[in-house]
Design a protein around this motif. Structure first.
Motif, PDB file in Angstrom:
ATOM      1  N   GLU A 197      19.526 -24.454   2.251  1.00 19.45           N
ATOM      2  CA  GLU A 197      19.939 -23.065   2.423  1.00 19.45           C
ATOM      3  C   GLU A 197      20.041 -22.359   1.075  1.00 19.45           C
ATOM      4  O   GLU A 197      19.616 -21.205   0.921  1.00 19.45           O
ATOM      5  N   TRP A 208      16.602 -21.609  -0.226  1.00 23.34           N
ATOM      6  CA  TRP A 208      16.018 -20.507   0.532  1.00 23.34           C
ATOM      7  C   TRP A 208      16.550 -19.164   0.030  1.00 23.34           C
ATOM      8  O   TRP A 208      15.793 -18.226  -0.208  1.00 23.34           O
ATOM      9  N   ARG A 209      17.838 -19.088  -0.162  1.00 25.81           N
ATOM     10  CA  ARG A 209      18.426 -17.826  -0.638  1.00 25.81           C
ATOM     11  C   ARG A 209      17.997 -17.530  -2.074  1.00 25.81           C
ATOM     12  O   ARG A 209      17.852 -16.369  -2.450  1.00 25.81           O
ATOM     13  N   GLN A 210      17.769 -18.580  -2.846  1.00 26.71           N
ATOM     14  CA  GLN A 210      17.280 -18.359  -4.205  1.00 26.71           C
ATOM     15  C   GLN A 210      15.858 -17.793  -4.169  1.00 26.71           C
ATOM     16  O   GLN A 210      15.509 -16.903  -4.959  1.00 26.71           O
ATOM     17  N   ALA A 227      16.136 -14.198  -3.547  1.00 29.79           N
ATOM     18  CA  ALA A 227      17.017 -13.482  -4.468  1.00 29.79           C
ATOM     19  C   ALA A 227      16.418 -12.183  -5.012  1.00 29.79           C
ATOM     20  O   ALA A 227      17.126 -11.168  -5.105  1.00 29.79           O
ATOM     21  N   PHE A 238      16.985  -9.580  -2.382  1.00 36.04           N
ATOM     22  CA  PHE A 238      18.401  -9.204  -2.281  1.00 36.04           C
ATOM     23  C   PHE A 238      18.760  -8.224  -3.403  1.00 36.04           C
ATOM     24  O   PHE A 238      19.464  -7.233  -3.185  1.00 36.04           O
ATOM     25  N   ALA A 281      24.144 -11.814  -1.586  1.00 29.69           N
ATOM     26  CA  ALA A 281      23.725 -12.976  -0.800  1.00 29.69           C
ATOM     27  C   ALA A 281      24.903 -13.835  -0.355  1.00 29.69           C
ATOM     28  O   ALA A 281      24.868 -14.453   0.708  1.00 29.69           O
ATOM     29  N   SER A 282      25.954 -13.867  -1.162  1.00 27.95           N
ATOM     30  CA  SER A 282      27.107 -14.713  -0.827  1.00 27.95           C
ATOM     31  C   SER A 282      27.862 -14.194   0.398  1.00 27.95           C
ATOM     32  O   SER A 282      28.643 -14.928   1.008  1.00 27.95           O
ATOM     33  N   ALA A 286      19.410 -15.218   6.661  1.00 29.84           N
ATOM     34  CA  ALA A 286      19.194 -14.665   5.321  1.00 29.84           C
ATOM     35  C   ALA A 286      18.176 -13.528   5.328  1.00 29.84           C
ATOM     36  O   ALA A 286      18.203 -12.656   4.450  1.00 29.84           O
TER      37      ALA A 286
END
Length: 349
Positions: free
Chosen positions: A82, A85-87, A90, A93, A100-101, A302
């Motif tokens: 996860e 994926w969010r990185q 980024a 975002f 993202a947090s 996300a």
């Protein structure tokens, strides 16, 4: 009459593919009233929403209809995947000023379970279909106890044999051209996937149950071809996306109607499982298939805030624009008229 018409109690051998997110009961009612088999997708509905849609469906038609569910195994949470994926997301975002947090890791789509069976038992739908295999034997037995006919999608010969052995009454041979999620469940290898008219004859030779063709069938000519190869009927999705009874968004409709013929591709970016849709900015820039995308359905949370921000600006950069490879039959016809037009290919074959 064909085996499909006799088995399902319908006039026309046309099944409207269940399409979660772009339709509700209205499309299913219109198709069933026209003599085909309308389908209600339940994979994204809460229990109350499903109850409401079933009530609307049964009030709208006395004809047979289908309710569709997913049979995936919910994945275990994977914090490292996860985070990766969010990185990867980024830069997007940052572009939209999203923290993202603060994005929750939602549970996503629920598979078919005991609660769904209990809800269905009050309505006793005549047809129940599944994607990604079949539910366990006890749940399937409860569905069959009220006389429901069970359909499920196979994307390979091995999957068709498995479905027949585990209780499917009718197999839907889903070719690679089909829009939306691949029904694959015995393998994650996309190299196993075949086009509709390569897959269909192989499945017909491998199983004794009736076989419905799906994928790339969008007009009467495609219906006639499926019949000529031995299918007992066809399942059609993409062609219905522009019907007034569909809930397809304005952005999605505009993309489908684009004369530029935007290509489609299989992507796992939106949900974590391969699904075919029109190519978007996200798919172009990350590549349509990414090993970083969390397992189905955990990739979705996300993406959700990016989709919301872009759509608010009138852009579909992060929107899953599900569609099959053949959009030739996709037009703004009422669903009943489209169903009859498709069926003309069967009677004239």
């Amino acid at each position: 009459m064909t085996t499909l018409q006799q088995r399902l109690g319908i006039d026309l051998p046309i099944i409207q593919a269940p399409m979660a997110g772009v339709q509700g009961s209205a499309l299913a009612v219109a198709v069933s009233e026209a003599g085909g088999l309308g389908s209600l997708p339940a994979a994204m509905l809460t229990p109350q929403a499903l109850r409401d849609e079933l009530a609307a469906l049964t009030a709208g038609t006395q004809r047979p209809y289908n309710v569709n569910f997913f049979c995936h195994t919910p994945p275990a949470a994977d914090a490292a995947r996860e985070a990766a994926w969010r990185q990867a997301l980024a830069p997007y975002f940052a572009e939209f000023g999203i923290d993202a947090s603060a994005i929750p890791a939602g549970p996503g789509r629920r598979p078919f379970d005991a609660e769904a069976v209990e809800l269905l038992e009050a309505f006793r739908p005549p047809v129940v279909s599944f994607h990604f295999g079949l539910p366990d034997a006890a749940l399937l037995a409860r569905v069959k106890a009220w006389g429901a006919t069970v359909l499920s999608s196979a994307t390979t010969v091995d999957e068709a044999r498995w479905l027949e052995a585990h209780g499917a009454d009718i197999v839907i041979a889903q070719g690679l051209e089909a829009g939306g999620h691949r029904g694959m469940f015995l393998s994650e290898d996309l190299a196993t996937q075949l086009g509709s008219f390569a897959l269909l004859p192989q499945v017909l030779r491998a199983v004794r149950v009736p076989v419905v063709a799906a994928g790339g069938i969008a007009d009467a000519a495609g219906v006639a071809a499926a019949r000529a190869l031995g299918a007992v009927g066809v399942q059609v999705g993409t062609a219905y996306l522009l019907c007034p009874e569909a809930t397809t968004s304005a952005l999605h409709r505009a993309a489908l109607a684009d004369p530029g013929e935007r290509p489609t591709a299989l992507t796992n970016l939106y949900t974590g499982r391969p699904a075919r849709g029109l190519v978007t900015r996200l798919m172009r820039e990350l590549g349509p298939i990414s090993p970083l995308a969390p397992a189905f359905p955990l990739a979705t949370p996300a993406i959700a805030p990016l989709r919301a921000k872009a759509e608010a600006a009138g852009r579909s950069d992060f929107t899953p624009l599900w569609a099959g490879q053949n959009r030739r039959g996709c037009c703004e016809l009422p669903a009943a008229a489209l169903t009859r037009a498709l069926a003309s290919g069967w009677s004239g074959a």
